[in-house]
Design a protein around this motif. Structure first.
Motif: not given
Length: 355
Positions: A88-89, A148-157
């Motif tokens: 998780l990032v 991408r012009g979109v809010k990104i909270l993180g990354l699911f590995g």
């Protein structure tokens, strides 16, 4: 200390690549999270929780990137679904409390270094599925948001979902999760009605999945990466393998502080998986030596969006197999690939010296 790590990028350079080597590729559609102090699931005791046996989660599409909506604390937003990463990032822009600095830095191909932090998340909710006390790495992901012009909270590995059977249905924009027993059999879930086209053995190394294939009669090992917006083939492949690729075009793109870098892309024509030849797929040719070092595993390439759009893909880490139902044999358009290249930082140098 700088440790190798590629979180996500090629199509739009979704992440940073920590590398010992200057000039290592940082393709926005490759993702890998290697050598971290934390991990998930069986490595750290994080288990999927919730009252369900099977669960369907919508996959939102931004370009050729897959997003999952989830809630962390009082924040609800988008997380990138990335099987090419193991952990998780979190995006440092939105998560700044309760962090500790790690004796390592992320280092991109341009040579810039960035601090790496870690933390523990009390709870993550994804529809009816939730996790508690999850270890996470924290870095800046603003480059994804800016591109991408979109809010990104993180990354699911991948490790978050390793204790379940994972069904990825790109064409229906769905991620289906099934609870499984110790033998890898689904618990109380009906079998899929889709006809299985092929079943392939897979190998997991540090939370990243690798799969054998065949190109031009030569054996090859590919990383499976839903965070990759295009396929990638190593420029160090044999001449026989490279000759199966029809080069569509090359371009000199200008990167931040790196001058011009040559990018080659074309069509991979002779890709066979478990005796089943797949329709030609658009691909990028890149030097993947540094990525192989980061993975600590030799790879011939990365299978991204162009592979997953071929049909329904199921990953079962307990059975160590992947099954696939081919439902689409039409390759992505050249214009889509060209657009992708103009969205990434040109971090790829093409060299046929080792062919």
């Amino acid at each position: 200390m700088i440790r190798p790590m590629l979180l996500l990028t090629i199509l739009l350079i979704l992440t940073s690549f920590r590398s010992y080597l200057a000039g290592a590729p940082d393709p926005g559609l490759i993702s890998v999270n290697q050598g971290l102090l934390t991990g998930n699931s069986s490595n750290t005791g994080v288990e999927p929780m919730g009252d369900f046996q099977s669960l369907t989660i919508p996959l939102k599409r931004v370009g050729k990137l897959f997003l999952i909506e989830a809630r962390v604390g009082d924040q609800t937003g988008n997380f990138v679904f990335d099987t090419g990463a193991s952990s998780l990032v979190l995006n440092h822009t939105y998560f700044r409390k309760g962090l500790w600095e790690v004796d390592a830095k992320t280092c991109g191909i341009t040579g810039s270094a960035e601090k790496l932090y870690q933390t523990r998340v009390p709870r993550i909710d994804i529809s009816d599925l939730y996790f508690e006390n999850v270890p996470a790495d924290v870095i800046s992901l603003k480059h994804i948001e800016n591109r991408r012009g979109v809010k990104i909270l993180g990354l699911f590995g991948l490790n978050l979902f390793r204790d379940m059977e994972i069904v990825i249905d790109v064409n229906r924009s769905e991620l289906r999760l099934h609870r499984i027993d110790r033998s890898g059999k689904r618990i109380g879930a009906e079998a899929d009605t889709l006809k299985t086209t092929l079943i392939s053995p897979i190998k997991e190394v540090d939370g990243v999945v690798f799969m054998p294939a065949n190109i031009g009669g030569k054996s090859a090992i590919f990383c499976l990466d839903t965070g990759a917006e295009a396929n990638v083939l190593s420029s160090s492949s044999s001449k026989k393998v490279l000759n199966t690729v029809t080069i569509t075009s090359g371009a000199d793109l200008t990167g931040s502080g790196r001058g011009q870098m040559e990018v080659m892309y074309g069509t991979m024509n002779d890709f066979t998986l478990c005796g089943q030849q797949l329709h030609p797929m658009q691909t990028i040719i890149a030097n993947l030596d540094a990525l192989a070092m980061a993975y600590k595993y030799p790879i011939s390439g990365v299978l991204g969006f162009a592979f997953f759009e071929k049909g329904v893909v199921c990953i079962n880490l307990v059975k160590k197999e992947l099954w696939m139902c081919l439902t689409r044999e039409q390759p992505s358009g050249v214009n889509d690939i060209l657009t992708a290249y103009h969205l990434i930082l040109p971090l790829i140098t093409i060299s046929f010296a080792n062919a």
